[in-house]
Write an enzyme that holds these catalytic residues in place. Structure first.
Site, PDB file in Angstrom:
ATOM      1  N   HIS A  15      -4.389 -11.825  33.404  1.00 20.89           N
ATOM      2  CA  HIS A  15      -4.931 -10.035  32.657  1.00 20.89           C
ATOM      3  C   HIS A  15      -3.810 -10.193  31.196  1.00 20.89           C
ATOM      4  CE1 HIS A  15      -1.895  -8.646  35.470  1.00 20.89           C
ATOM      5  NE2 HIS A  15      -1.590  -7.925  34.520  1.00 20.89           N
ATOM      6  N   ASP A  49      -6.451 -14.683  38.497  1.00 19.45           N
ATOM      7  CA  ASP A  49      -4.969 -13.379  37.884  1.00 19.45           C
ATOM      8  C   ASP A  49      -4.810 -14.911  37.640  1.00 19.45           C
ATOM      9  OD1 ASP A  49      -4.781 -12.185  36.538  1.00 19.45           O
ATOM     10  OD2 ASP A  49      -3.938 -10.285  37.374  1.00 19.45           O
ATOM     11  N   SER A 126       3.967  -7.986  35.053  1.00 14.84           N
ATOM     12  CA  SER A 126       2.388  -8.502  35.565  1.00 14.84           C
ATOM     13  C   SER A 126       3.058  -9.950  35.151  1.00 14.84           C
ATOM     14  CB  SER A 126       1.959  -8.042  34.831  1.00 14.84           C
ATOM     15  OG  SER A 126       0.849  -6.342  35.742  1.00 14.84           O
TER      16      SER A 126
END
Length: 185
Positions: A15, A49, A126
């Site tokens: 992402h 992911d 992230s």
């Protein structure tokens, strides 16, 4: 993200690069010393992911992986990242709160196996590493629980993909460009 080999392979969340990847835009890796590199996408695994990038460099400071299967609730962990895109090289500490959580996010409806921890993470963390007390990467910071309701706020609920899962996927992406062993219909 973080380097997983000295020859320029790095691991991050899908992402993090998704918009650039799907629009065929340039992806840039910025190292701690401020050097900027154009990255190529070696492979992605959107359902987990994860993404592997490659830069043209040698002598990169690769992480050392720990055994995420040996984690226990209560173990100390550290998250490193760039929260809010403004606070470079931030490290926070906490503990493993739970193991084997099936987590879905707004971006992905398929549940991903993650462990829960309470070190502070925010947008910008992230794809960053989650370390154990020995300095070994045991996870990849991927999500945090947030509430859109103004009547309830939530803090300290972060989730990371275990390093053992990520290493297996990254190895397939580096050697084959896709993840092996997935069922298809």
């Amino acid at each position: 993200g973080f380097f997983i080999s000295t020859d320029g392979y790095s691991l991050t969340n899908y992402h993090v690069i998704e918009d650039a990847y799907t629009s065929n835009s340039t992806i840039t890796v910025l190292t701690h010393d401020g050097t900027s590199y154009k990255a190529t996408v070696t492979g992605v695994e959107s359902s987990n992911d994860l993404a592997v990038l490659k830069i043209d460099a040698t002598g990169c400071n690769a992480v050392t992986f720990g055994d995420s299967d040996s984690m226990s609730v209560g173990d100390t962990v550290y998250a490193v990242g760039n929260p809010m895109g403004e606070l470079q090289f931030t490290m926070t500490s906490g503990m493993v709160s739970a193991l084997d959580r099936a987590v879905t996010t707004d971006e992905y409806t398929t549940a991903i196996n993650m462990f829960q921890f309470d070190a502070a993470i925010n947008e910008g963390n992230s794809g960053g590493p989650v370390y154990n007390a020995n300095g070994q990467v045991i996870g990849i910071a991927t999500a945090k629980y947030s509430s859109s309701s103004s009547s309830s706020s939530v803090e300290g609920l972060g989730f990371a993909i275990p390093a053992n899962d990520a290493k297996t996927i990254a190895n397939d992406l580096m050697t084959k460009g896709y993840v092996t062993g997935k069922a298809y219909m």
